[in-house]
Design an enzyme around this catalytic site. Sequence first.
Site, mmCIF file in Angstrom:
data_model
loop_
_atom_site.group_PDB
_atom_site.id
_atom_site.type_symbol
_atom_site.label_atom_id
_atom_site.label_comp_id
_atom_site.label_asym_id
_atom_site.label_seq_id
_atom_site.Cartn_x
_atom_site.Cartn_y
_atom_site.Cartn_z
ATOM 1 N N ALA A 66 36.818 41.425 36.419
ATOM 2 C CA ALA A 66 35.388 41.527 36.721
ATOM 3 C C ALA A 66 34.773 40.159 36.427
ATOM 4 O O ALA A 66 35.317 39.392 35.626
ATOM 5 C CB ALA A 66 34.752 42.601 35.852
ATOM 6 N N GLY A 109 39.790 43.770 35.497
ATOM 7 C CA GLY A 109 39.394 44.563 36.659
ATOM 8 C C GLY A 109 40.299 44.341 37.860
ATOM 9 O O GLY A 109 40.432 45.217 38.718
ATOM 10 N N GLU A 112 43.110 46.601 37.304
ATOM 11 C CA GLU A 112 42.593 47.970 37.487
ATOM 12 C C GLU A 112 42.378 48.284 38.972
ATOM 13 O O GLU A 112 42.649 49.394 39.432
ATOM 14 C CB GLU A 112 41.286 48.138 36.691
ATOM 15 C CG GLU A 112 41.550 48.135 35.187
ATOM 16 C CD GLU A 112 40.288 47.951 34.349
ATOM 17 O OE1 GLU A 112 39.499 47.029 34.629
ATOM 18 O OE2 GLU A 112 40.090 48.732 33.410
ATOM 19 N N GLU A 132 40.915 41.791 28.403
ATOM 20 C CA GLU A 132 39.531 41.984 27.929
ATOM 21 C C GLU A 132 39.419 41.814 26.419
ATOM 22 O O GLU A 132 38.385 41.388 25.903
ATOM 23 C CB GLU A 132 39.023 43.386 28.325
ATOM 24 C CG GLU A 132 38.799 43.578 29.827
ATOM 25 C CD GLU A 132 40.022 44.122 30.556
ATOM 26 O OE1 GLU A 132 41.156 44.022 30.005
ATOM 27 O OE2 GLU A 132 39.849 44.648 31.661
HETATM 28 N N1 CAA Z 1 35.041 35.933 35.874
HETATM 29 C C1 CAA Z 1 34.347 34.843 36.270
HETATM 30 N N2 CAA Z 1 34.925 33.667 36.556
HETATM 31 C C2 CAA Z 1 36.261 33.577 36.424
HETATM 32 C C3 CAA Z 1 37.046 34.670 36.007
HETATM 33 C C4 CAA Z 1 36.378 35.894 35.731
HETATM 34 N N3 CAA Z 1 37.051 36.999 35.370
HETATM 35 N N4 CAA Z 1 38.345 34.278 35.969
HETATM 36 C C5 CAA Z 1 38.355 32.980 36.336
HETATM 37 N N5 CAA Z 1 37.111 32.555 36.628
HETATM 38 C C6 CAA Z 1 36.696 31.230 37.078
HETATM 39 C C7 CAA Z 1 36.690 30.224 35.938
HETATM 40 O O1 CAA Z 1 35.503 30.315 35.187
HETATM 41 C C8 CAA Z 1 36.814 28.930 36.701
HETATM 42 O O2 CAA Z 1 35.552 28.602 37.234
HETATM 43 P P1 CAA Z 1 34.972 27.083 37.079
HETATM 44 O O3 CAA Z 1 35.926 26.253 37.910
HETATM 45 O O4 CAA Z 1 33.603 27.176 37.641
HETATM 46 O O5 CAA Z 1 35.039 26.753 35.638
HETATM 47 C C9 CAA Z 1 37.720 29.293 37.876
HETATM 48 O O6 CAA Z 1 37.642 30.721 37.992
HETATM 49 C C10 CAA Z 1 39.178 28.919 37.670
HETATM 50 O O7 CAA Z 1 39.580 29.476 36.404
HETATM 51 P P2 CAA Z 1 40.320 28.610 35.267
HETATM 52 O O8 CAA Z 1 39.892 27.183 35.322
HETATM 53 O O9 CAA Z 1 40.145 29.339 33.995
HETATM 54 O O10 CAA Z 1 41.833 28.707 35.813
HETATM 55 P P3 CAA Z 1 43.159 28.651 34.939
HETATM 56 O O11 CAA Z 1 44.281 28.595 35.946
HETATM 57 O O12 CAA Z 1 43.081 27.600 33.902
HETATM 58 O O13 CAA Z 1 43.220 30.063 34.149
HETATM 59 C C11 CAA Z 1 43.045 32.477 34.002
HETATM 60 C C12 CAA Z 1 43.384 31.249 34.880
HETATM 61 C C13 CAA Z 1 44.087 32.595 32.883
HETATM 62 C C14 CAA Z 1 43.105 33.698 34.895
HETATM 63 C C15 CAA Z 1 41.640 32.295 33.380
HETATM 64 O O14 CAA Z 1 40.732 31.963 34.410
HETATM 65 C C16 CAA Z 1 41.128 33.552 32.693
HETATM 66 O O15 CAA Z 1 41.509 33.821 31.580
HETATM 67 N N6 CAA Z 1 40.211 34.277 33.362
HETATM 68 C C17 CAA Z 1 39.570 35.462 32.792
HETATM 69 C C18 CAA Z 1 40.503 36.652 32.783
HETATM 70 C C19 CAA Z 1 39.818 37.832 32.131
HETATM 71 O O16 CAA Z 1 39.444 37.811 30.976
HETATM 72 N N7 CAA Z 1 39.638 38.927 32.923
HETATM 73 C C20 CAA Z 1 38.997 40.137 32.437
HETATM 74 C C21 CAA Z 1 37.526 40.125 32.811
HETATM 75 S S1 CAA Z 1 36.605 41.468 32.104
HETATM 76 C C22 CAA Z 1 37.010 42.817 33.043
HETATM 77 O O17 CAA Z 1 37.716 42.729 34.012
HETATM 78 C C23 CAA Z 1 36.429 44.125 32.580
HETATM 79 C C24 CAA Z 1 36.967 45.339 33.267
HETATM 80 O O18 CAA Z 1 37.670 46.141 32.708
HETATM 81 C C25 CAA Z 1 36.597 45.627 34.664
#
Ligand code: CAA
Length: 258
Positions: A66, A109, A112, A132
């Site tokens: 998400a 998400g 999911e 998360e």
């Molecule tokens: N939401 C918003 N933006 C996101 C995102 C997310 N879930 N995942 C990645 N992005 C964005 C980053 O902010 C980044 O944007 P900018 O270039 O503007 O900074 C871009 O995508 C590229 O990401 P990274 O630079 O972080 O890429 P990476 O290759 O270094 O890392 C990753 C990849 C490990 C997937 C890392 O992006 C990450 O940890 N993302 C978040 C994953 C996460 O926590 N997901 C759970 C979200 S909460 C949820 O989903 C609740 C639910 O149950 C529904």
Amino acid sequence: MEYTCILVTKPIDGVGVIQINRPAVLNALNLQTMTEIVAALGEFDADTTVRCIVLYGNEKAFAAGADIKEMTGADTVEMMKRDQFAKWEKIRTTKKPIIAAVSGFALGGGCELAMLCDMIVASDTAKFGQPEINIGVMPGAGGTQRLTRAVGKALAMEIALTGRMISAQEALSAGLVNRVVPTNVFFEEALALAKEVASKAPIATMLVKEAVLKSFSSTLEGGLEFERKNFYMLFSTEDQKEGMEAFVEKRKPNWKGR
Ligand code: CAA
């Protein structure tokens, strides 16, 4: 509906395709994207030329969760008012089978969403996880429930409590995905599987999906009764007659979807 976060392909050979298209943010699922996915699925469900659906992202990400930036400042009341995950429920009730073609990240998400689909074709670079816990929350769109049903308590606990990503191979061994294929053909492989499903009797296909999903919410006895009624119901379709006659006459059936 005009789509800005997804690309929708007109059905070919009975398969409708939806591509999540926010590559700059690894296909993070903001509210607009989910609204569009639900709308596109609804359109395909109503379109009699569609018999199976493929949902995919790109090689690098199915979806990295998400959209965190959309949730950062929200409080409980705001999240409850949004009730964003209620919308996801509509995906669960899509009648036609949905195949997720997953490459790269399927996190939070994203994982999911893939689990809400009926089958998962994973590329050999796919990574699944519920991270998360690393951002102070927990899965909110079925991660604790569907993951546990798919891979069992031990691994589900580990994934949700540590945020560790599992590889495509580990996901295959755990029963989370149907198959692992080379990354350069992951979409084509999912499409081939979808075309195979689309070539079957359409009403039977929908009733099979409905009955398999019923097993998650019913007792064995209730599920068996449900299955039996769906089975009997198919005997009022033209396709049942056609399918059985074609077998006896040693020819390919010509499905009508009636
Ligand atoms: N939401 C918003 N933006 C996101 C995102 C997310 N879930 N995942 C990645 N992005 C964005 C980053 O902010 C980044 O944007 P900018 O270039 O503007 O900074 C871009 O995508 C590229 O990401 P990274 O630079 O972080 O890429 P990476 O290759 O270094 O890392 C990753 C990849 C490990 C997937 C890392 O992006 C990450 O940890 N993302 C978040 C994953 C996460 O926590 N997901 C759970 C979200 S909460 C949820 O989903 C609740 C639910 O149950 C529904």
